[in-house]
Enzyme design. Structure first.
Site, PDB file in Angstrom:
ATOM      1  N   LYS A 139      -4.875   9.718 -10.693  1.00 22.79           N
ATOM      2  CA  LYS A 139      -5.418   9.178  -9.344  1.00 22.79           C
ATOM      3  C   LYS A 139      -6.629   9.229  -8.947  1.00 22.79           C
ATOM      4  O   LYS A 139      -7.164   9.520  -8.000  1.00 22.79           O
ATOM      5  CB  LYS A 139      -4.825  10.429  -8.245  1.00 22.79           C
ATOM      6  CG  LYS A 139      -3.393  10.507  -7.989  1.00 22.79           C
ATOM      7  CD  LYS A 139      -2.961  11.366  -7.049  1.00 22.79           C
ATOM      8  CE  LYS A 139      -3.331  12.872  -7.334  1.00 22.79           C
ATOM      9  NZ  LYS A 139      -2.738  14.115  -6.790  1.00 22.79           N
ATOM     10  N   ASP A 175       0.754  20.269  -5.092  1.00 26.32           N
ATOM     11  CA  ASP A 175       1.175  19.882  -3.620  1.00 26.32           C
ATOM     12  C   ASP A 175       2.682  19.793  -3.597  1.00 26.32           C
ATOM     13  O   ASP A 175       2.958  20.055  -2.381  1.00 26.32           O
ATOM     14  CB  ASP A 175       0.609  18.589  -3.314  1.00 26.32           C
ATOM     15  CG  ASP A 175       0.532  17.281  -4.328  1.00 26.32           C
ATOM     16  OD1 ASP A 175       1.166  17.619  -5.464  1.00 26.32           O
ATOM     17  OD2 ASP A 175       0.212  16.100  -4.057  1.00 26.32           O
TER      18      ASP A 175
HETATM   19  C1  BGC Z   1      -0.318  14.483 -10.078  1.00 26.11           C
HETATM   20  C2  BGC Z   1       0.811  15.556  -9.421  1.00 26.11           C
HETATM   21  C3  BGC Z   1       0.785  15.550  -7.978  1.00 26.11           C
HETATM   22  C4  BGC Z   1       1.023  14.190  -7.497  1.00 26.11           C
HETATM   23  C5  BGC Z   1       1.190  13.947  -6.167  1.00 26.11           C
HETATM   24  C6  BGC Z   1       0.028  13.054  -9.573  1.00 26.11           C
HETATM   25  O1  BGC Z   1      -1.006  12.110  -9.786  1.00 26.11           O
HETATM   26  O2  BGC Z   1      -0.197  14.361 -11.400  1.00 26.11           O
HETATM   27  O3  BGC Z   1       0.107  16.671  -9.870  1.00 26.11           O
HETATM   28  O4  BGC Z   1       1.867  16.300  -7.501  1.00 26.11           O
HETATM   29  O5  BGC Z   1      -0.014  13.033  -7.922  1.00 26.11           O
HETATM   30  O6  BGC Z   1       0.053  14.034  -5.482  1.00 26.11           O
END
Ligand code: BGC
Length: 440
Positions: A139, A175
């Site tokens: 992200k 989360d």
């Molecule tokens: C992460 C997860 C997270 C999800 C939602 C993903 O990019 O790898 O750990 O739960 O985003 O935030």
């Protein structure tokens, strides 16, 4: 096709749980060391940190037993500038420690050492509830020196570098887990947590005997599936479009989190933009013309998809703001493009959720499963019909599961406190049992 996707994910879940197949698995199926959902007796004051969604937040929360409620006493949002998301880990953790320090000062809490729940929404290999190694950033984050390191240690080191306050025991939380746990306080049949926001992911309660990398035969443990990585081994090649491939190639982490890139808020706007450019080039839109804004990556924001699907007038305003020369038919076609991309996202999520609910049902030898999913994330919450579309598709794909969807109230903040509270309850219970055993 969605059924096929669901079958592929089913195999991947098993691969991720396996002792020897795990290291090659695209869907990581990470143990969280959360062994129980709330039983309603938890209580106390906690700090919570939340990193990995839209903002970084610090919270002070109280778990009130009598009302089975998590009450937010106060909170503070600190922005994380783009340069910091791509800078060094030390800078990032110093910033977090500073933000927490300022918050404690403002709340007059600096003298206390409160337990802290840290919602860190990235894939982590958890060794214990308070030891969590970052596998990789996702992200848009890419801070150096953090992958492969224990995030709790990095946080504590940053706090000790300052030396003006301290924290109590730490519980690391994804989360999805926070979301499941915060809904679990209200509805004790909540055993799945799902996020469809900047990123996407889900967790659920798995039988420990199936989690081959963790010792034990009895009971359950929450597994963070990290379903965003589904397809990273090429298993979704047949459904990837040329637009998905460009999104992947131009992202800061090419080749990873394939499923997430087809679904989540960080990428949906860009997929639509690429489609609109192609349609304009093919003279199917805007009389064959584009605009500087439409040609600029990131300029078509994901929130425009919701706005455009909400009403044609919004579509017209947004197209004008993007400098496009549109006619009424163009506006309708753009709306259709947005609908296609958001529906694809909702249905893919539905296929994945159906796989998980069916797995829980089969695990328990049930003909019919009634369960609750705690959900959060901007895409799920803000899009005008995403949730309905997702729910309708899950009903088709998992007809033997009756799923209630519960939108979490601040799962990332309050849920982290809940995980800390449950961990403390279990530690206390096991100390009591040991004392009784040795006395008896
Ligand atoms: C992460 C997860 C997270 C999800 C939602 C993903 O990019 O790898 O750990 O739960 O985003 O935030």
């Amino acid at each position: 096709k969605l059924k096929e996707v669901s079958v592929r994910l089913k195999k991947d879940l098993i691969r991720g749980l396996g002792k020897h197949s795990h290291h090659r698995a695209a869907v990581k199926m990470l143990p969280t060391f959360v062994r129980a959902t709330p039983d309603g007796t938890e209580k106390g004051d906690y700090l919570a940190l939340d990193l990995g969604g839209t903002n970084f937040r610090v919270l002070y929360v109280r778990v009130v037993e009598e009302q089975q409620k998590v009450v937010k006493m106060d909170s503070k949002i600190c922005s994380i500038p783009q340069e910091m998301m791509l800078g060094t880990g030390e800078q990032l953790f110093d910033h977090i420690a500073q933000c927490l320090g300022e918050f404690l000062e403002s709340q007059d809490l600096k003298g206390q050492t409160l337990p802290l729940g840290f919602t860190f929404s990235f894939p982590c290999e958890q060794k214990e509830i308070d030891k969590s190694i970052l596998i990789r950033w996702t992200k848009g984050f890419s801070c150096s020196g953090v992958e492969g390191q224990d995030v709790v240690k990095l946080l504590k080191e940053a706090i000790h570098r300052r030396g003006d306050y301290d924290i109590g025991s730490v519980a690391m939380v994804n989360d999805t887990v926070g979301t499941m746990m915060s809904c679990g306080y209200r509805d004790q049949s909540c055993e799945i947590g799902m996020i469809i926001g900047t990123g996407t992911n889900a967790c659920y309660m798995e039988e420990i005997k199936n989690v081959k990398r963790v010792e034990g035969e009895d009971g359950r443990m929450c597994i963070n599936t990290e379903w965003g990585g589904f397809g990273d081994d090429g298993s979704l090649k047949d459904i990837l479009t040329e637009f998905d491939e460009v999104v992947d190639q131009t992202s800061i982490n090419p080749g990873v989190h394939t499923f997430e890139k087809m679904i989540s808020g960080m990428y949906l706007g860009e997929i639509v933009r690429l489609l609109l450019v192609k349609m304009a080039e093919d003279k199917l839109l805007f009389k064959g013309e584009t605009s500087e804004a439409l040609l600029t990556p990131g300029q078509f924001e994901t929130k425009y998809i919701s706005e455009i699907e909400d009403g044609l007038e919004n579509a017209q305003k947004i197209l004008t703001a993007l400098g496009l020369n549109w006619d009424p038919v163009d506006a309708c076609v753009v709306r259709l493009v947005c609908d296609t991309i958001s529906s694809r996202s909702a249905r893919l999520c539905a296929a994945a959720l159906a796989t998980i609910s069916n797995r829980i049902r089969v695990n328990r030898g049930l003909d019919h499963l009634k369960t609750t999913v705690g959900v959060d994330g901007t895409v799920y919450r803000k899009h005008p019909n995403f949730s309905e579309e997702l729910q309708a598709a899950v009903r088709l794909l998992a007809p033997k599961c009756d799923i209630t969807f519960l939108v979490s109230e601040d799962g990332s903040g309050k849920g982290a406190a809940m995980v800390t509270a449950v961990a403390q309850r279990i530690a206390l219970q096991s100390r009591l049992t040991q004392t009784q055993d040795s006395a008896g």
